[in-house]
Design a protein around this motif. Structure first.
Motif, PDB file in Angstrom:
ATOM      1  N   THR A 100       4.928 -39.366 -29.576  1.00  0.00           N
ATOM      2  CA  THR A 100       3.770 -39.337 -30.455  1.00  0.00           C
ATOM      3  C   THR A 100       2.558 -39.887 -29.719  1.00  0.00           C
ATOM      4  OG1 THR A 100       5.236 -39.716 -32.312  1.00  0.00           O
ATOM      5  CG2 THR A 100       2.907 -40.079 -32.692  1.00  0.00           C
ATOM      6  N   ARG A 102      -0.573 -40.064 -31.261  1.00  0.00           N
ATOM      7  CA  ARG A 102      -1.340 -40.788 -32.279  1.00  0.00           C
ATOM      8  C   ARG A 102      -2.820 -40.877 -31.919  1.00  0.00           C
ATOM      9  NH1 ARG A 102       2.274 -42.968 -35.991  1.00  0.00           N
ATOM     10  NH2 ARG A 102       4.309 -43.420 -35.128  1.00  0.00           N
ATOM     11  N   SER A 103      -3.357 -39.769 -31.474  1.00  0.00           N
ATOM     12  CA  SER A 103      -4.776 -39.712 -31.158  1.00  0.00           C
ATOM     13  C   SER A 103      -5.319 -38.370 -31.605  1.00  0.00           C
ATOM     14  CB  SER A 103      -5.001 -39.895 -29.663  1.00  0.00           C
ATOM     15  OG  SER A 103      -6.332 -39.580 -29.326  1.00  0.00           O
TER      16      SER A 103
END
Length: 167
Positions: A100, A102-103
């Motif tokens: 992941t 996550r950006s």
């Protein structure tokens, strides 16, 4: 002109026979890095010897002439911890392979590259970026990963072939 390297006696492993990992400094550029190498006091013992000055003594004021044959260098200077690498390989074999980011920014940019046909998938793009980055910045880590991964696969195959593993 051939590069010349310097290291401290403190950086030499106890056993300097065979391949070793050692921290050296390029005498001309002053670059400090970890490298896998072969060391010898006699240049004839190595295929491609380069001069290596080993600094000894309490004040490192005694110089001894050795030779080094660099096998591979990790120019960012970070050593590879084989135990941690082995643990990470094992975890990656037994756990989910989803990474992941996550950006939103990275996801948007990578998705753009996929939608414009530069890559077939987000996974392919991310794998390519990470691999290229590691090849440029951590070549020693990549080489060690390949060595350790091949060894684990050979061990697994050997166990299956000799009946040591019933899977």
């Amino acid at each position: 002109m051939s590069p010349q390297y310097i290291t401290s006696e403190d950086h030499l492993p106890a056993d300097t026979g065979g391949e070793v990992t050692v921290q050296v400094t390029n005498q001309e550029t002053k670059e400090i890095f970890q490298t896998r190498a072969r060391l010898s006091r006699d240049s004839h013992d190595l295929d491609d010897p380069e001069p290596l000055t080993v600094l000894r003594g309490p004040h490192e004021n005694v110089e001894e002439q050795w030779y080094i044959e660099i096998i591979e260098a990790d120019l960012d200077g970070a050593p590879v911890d084989d135990q941690v690498l082995d643990r990470c390989i094992e975890q990656s074999r037994t756990q989910s392979d989803v990474v992941t980011v996550r950006s939103e920014d990275v996801r948007a940019l990578v998705t753009y590259l996929v939608e414009t046909g530069e890559y077939d998938s987000v996974s392919e793009a991310v794998r390519t970026f990470v691999t290229q980055h590691l090849a440029e910045t951590r070549p020693l880590l990549l080489d060690r990963y390949v060595e350790r991964r091949v060894r684990l696969e050979q061990d697994d195959l050997s166990r299956r072939l000799t009946g040591g593993d019933e899977t």
